[in-house]
Enzyme design. Structure first.
Site, PDB file in Angstrom:
ATOM      1  N   ASP A  58      38.119  46.639  39.162  1.00  0.00           N
ATOM      2  CA  ASP A  58      38.446  46.922  40.564  1.00  0.00           C
ATOM      3  C   ASP A  58      39.615  47.881  40.791  1.00  0.00           C
ATOM      4  O   ASP A  58      40.652  47.751  40.146  1.00  0.00           O
ATOM      5  CB  ASP A  58      38.862  45.632  41.288  1.00  0.00           C
ATOM      6  N   GLU A 236      34.300  38.206  46.926  1.00  0.00           N
ATOM      7  CA  GLU A 236      35.507  38.719  46.275  1.00  0.00           C
ATOM      8  C   GLU A 236      36.014  39.951  47.037  1.00  0.00           C
ATOM      9  O   GLU A 236      35.276  40.569  47.822  1.00  0.00           O
ATOM     10  CB  GLU A 236      35.210  39.132  44.828  1.00  0.00           C
TER      11      GLU A 236
HETATM   12  C1  FRU Z   1      36.061  41.444  41.080  1.00  0.00           C
HETATM   13  C2  FRU Z   1      36.969  40.477  40.347  1.00  0.00           C
HETATM   14  C3  FRU Z   1      38.047  39.966  41.279  1.00  0.00           C
HETATM   15  C4  FRU Z   1      39.158  39.617  40.350  1.00  0.00           C
HETATM   16  C5  FRU Z   1      39.047  40.693  39.297  1.00  0.00           C
HETATM   17  C6  FRU Z   1      39.435  40.257  37.922  1.00  0.00           C
HETATM   18  O1  FRU Z   1      35.435  42.373  40.258  1.00  0.00           O
HETATM   19  O2  FRU Z   1      36.211  39.419  39.779  1.00  0.00           O
HETATM   20  O3  FRU Z   1      37.634  38.890  42.098  1.00  0.00           O
HETATM   21  O4  FRU Z   1      40.410  39.608  40.992  1.00  0.00           O
HETATM   22  O5  FRU Z   1      37.699  41.114  39.301  1.00  0.00           O
HETATM   23  O6  FRU Z   1      39.444  41.331  37.028  1.00  0.00           O
END
Ligand code: FRU
Length: 554
Positions: A58, A236
């Site tokens: 992300d 998310e």
């Molecule tokens: C989304 C996610 C988020 C988390 C991050 C961990 O892709 O699962 O929810 O904060 O990646 O790398």
């Protein structure tokens, strides 16, 4: 919770085992070293951010500060697989050419640095930017999820040097519900109610929570949103921002709030995807304008996830967001070594108020999200206009022009207007294994419109290396917003290993990774055959801009 593949989001996997494994490799000294220069292997993107030889997912806390765009991102500073999660850092003058800086926030003491946001605390409301009363300019506060084996809670860190070095807040966490899944805070300043606002996900409950704070350290619950829209996967990386509503002439006529929620799995192309809600926000509560009208998908391709918008974009400008160009279905297996993962191009956002919209019933959302790619095209465009404005060209004439001008490439923007005539299907074939547009090619990526079904598609079943995941070689499609229109505008951003399709002036978007051979650079328009006397498919306003230029010097 339904899953579509064994490759699940980290939160769904037994986090403890990953964390334990990651911690074995966790070397803070290594994590602080700047990454080596970008490699230039076959699939290294030229205008998209990636971080070889490391893993990234992300985008986190993107912000415009002191004339530069800052991008933080989920990274494993010591590997090309998910783990040891930390915030990497890069800066760019133009959102296309990035310079990587040392890791901003490293995993420490078993607390991984999961996704979150940054704000500029201009008034030192947090007290973390200097002594009380001091207002040092450019002080950044990061609000991120601290993830340990059995708990996710929200944490703060501060930077007084424009995001290069960071200090974790001594009294972390600042928001803790003692939950295993509680993550991805997005914080912004809500001027009308003079308060910081946080939107944060309760992923497995398909809910968001909205909190308010005067000082970024103490937070009060204001409201909850959800379940709503698509709830097939975990929720998310939410975001919440006001967007201009523009009329057909581009005039800013009003504004609405967009609440985005990334879900995994359950997207329209299977796996990860970004959905959004349209409504009002009063500083406390988000209210959907047309509840039950969704789900609304920001992108219909397979590779657009964890979208998040830049903070500090001047209010008279449109919002800009960026996403991770991948899908948890197969992110861990991408054949893009060295390194795995990259971002999409940044996209300018607004709502389009369509005066008449026959395709929508009154209960549906009439505002359409528009995304326009922000590309490194100089003011004086070097583009090769293959042929001028009207009249339309037949597919045959267009391909003759491509052949005569020897047009080909692997990093470019191609835009055109497609008129179907009586053809059932028409479009363009890219990254073809042959340069001659009239010759058949074993390897190609197809961007086409099926006018019978009213859908635009990307077909990557023969796009190159596809055998590394059963979820990769697919054809994905999106319904046209205006299927009755007599032409469709199509803009395609092609990079070493991706295509991003912005159709209908950015109202319909598909983003997809591809892994073609280096030599597959051919371009060819096509249309299905029409009977004698029927109207042929036509193209108009074809523009081809090379994008692999060095950044413009300021
Ligand atoms: C989304 C996610 C988020 C988390 C991050 C961990 O892709 O699962 O929810 O904060 O990646 O790398």
């Amino acid at each position: 919770m339904p899953t579509e593949s064994p490759h699940r989001t980290p939160a769904q996997i037994g986090f403890g085992s990953i964390l334990a494994a990651a911690m074995l490799f966790s070397t803070p000294a290594l994590a602080q070293q700047p990454a080596p220069p970008a490699s230039t292997t076959l699939w290294s993107p030229r205008i998209h951010f990636s971080s070889p030889p490391n893993w990234i997912n992300d985008p986190n806390g993107p912000i415009f500060l002191n004339g530069q765009y800052h991008l933080f991102f989920q990274t494993n500073p010591s590997g090309d697989e998910w783990g040891n999660m930390s915030w990497g850092h890069a800066v760019s003058p133009d959102l296309a050419h990035w310079k990587q800086l040392p890791v901003a926030l490293a995993e420490e003491n078993g607390v991984a640095i999961f996704s979150g946001s940054t704000v500029e605390d201009r008034d030192n409301t947090s007290g973390l930017c200097g002594d009380p009363g001091q207002k040092p300019p450019g002080c950044l506060i990061a609000i991120y999820t601290g993830a340990s084996q059995d708990k996710q809670a929200q944490n703060l860190a501060s930077s007084r040097d424009g995001g290069v070095t960071w200090t974790k807040y001594a009294s972390n966490p600042i928001l803790d519900l003692e939950l295993k899944d509680f993550r991805d805070p997005k914080v912004f300043w809500h001027a009308p109610s003079q308060s910081w606002v946080m939107v944060v996900a309760l992923p497995t409950q398909h809910k968001l929570r909205i909190y308010r704070s005067k000082n970024l350290r103490q937070w009060e619950l204001a409201s909850e949103f959800g379940p709503a829209g698509s709830t097939q996967g975990v929720w998310e990386c939410p975001d919440l921002f006001e967007l201009a509503v523009r009329d057909a002439k581009g005039n800013w006529v009003s504004s609405r709030w967009l609440l985005s929620v990334n879900i995994n799995p359950g997207g329209p192309a299977k796996g990860s995807a970004s959905q959004y809600f349209v409504g009002q926000f009063n500083g406390y509560r988000f209210t959907e304008d047309h509840p039950g009208s969704g789900p609304h998908w920001a992108d219909w391709g397979k590779d657009f996830y964890a979208s998040t918008s830049f903070a500090n974009i001047p209010s008279e400008k449109d919002r800009v967001w960026i996403a991770w160009m991948s899908n948890w279905q197969y992110a861990a297996k991408l054949p893009s070594l060295p390194g795995r993962g990259e971002m999409t191009v940044a996209r300018r956002l607004y709502f389009h108020q369509s005066p008449a919209h026959p395709a929508l019933s009154p209960s549906q959302e009439p505002l359409l999200l528009v995304q326009q790619p922000i590309l490194p095209i100089p003011d004086v465009k070097p583009y090769a206009a293959m042929f001028g404005a009207p009249p339309f060209q037949t597919i045959f004439q267009a391909n003759a022009a491509i052949a005569a001008q020897k047009q080909s490439g692997s990093v470019y923007r191609l835009s055109f207007i497609l008129n179907p005539g009586d053809a059932e299907e028409a479009g363009v074939r890219l990254r073809r294994g042959v340069i001659d547009p009239s010759a058949p090619a074993a390897e190609e990526t197809v961007v086409g419109v099926n006018f019978e079904t009213g859908r635009i598609f990307v077909d990557r079943t023969r796009s190159g290396k596809t055998d590394w995941s059963p979820d990769f070689p697919v054809r994905v499609s999106a319904p046209l917003r205006h299927p009755q229109a007599n032409s469709v505008s199509i803009e395609i951003v092609v990079d070493s290993n991706s295509v991003e399709v912005f159709a209908e002036d950015g109202e319909t978007v598909l983003t997809d990774l591809i892994y073609p051979s280096a030599t597959s650079q051919g371009i060819s328009f096509y249309a299905t055959a029409t009977p004698p006397g029927a109207a042929p498919a036509l193209v108009r306003n074809v523009e081809l801009d090379p994008l692999d230029q060095p950044p413009a010097t300021k």
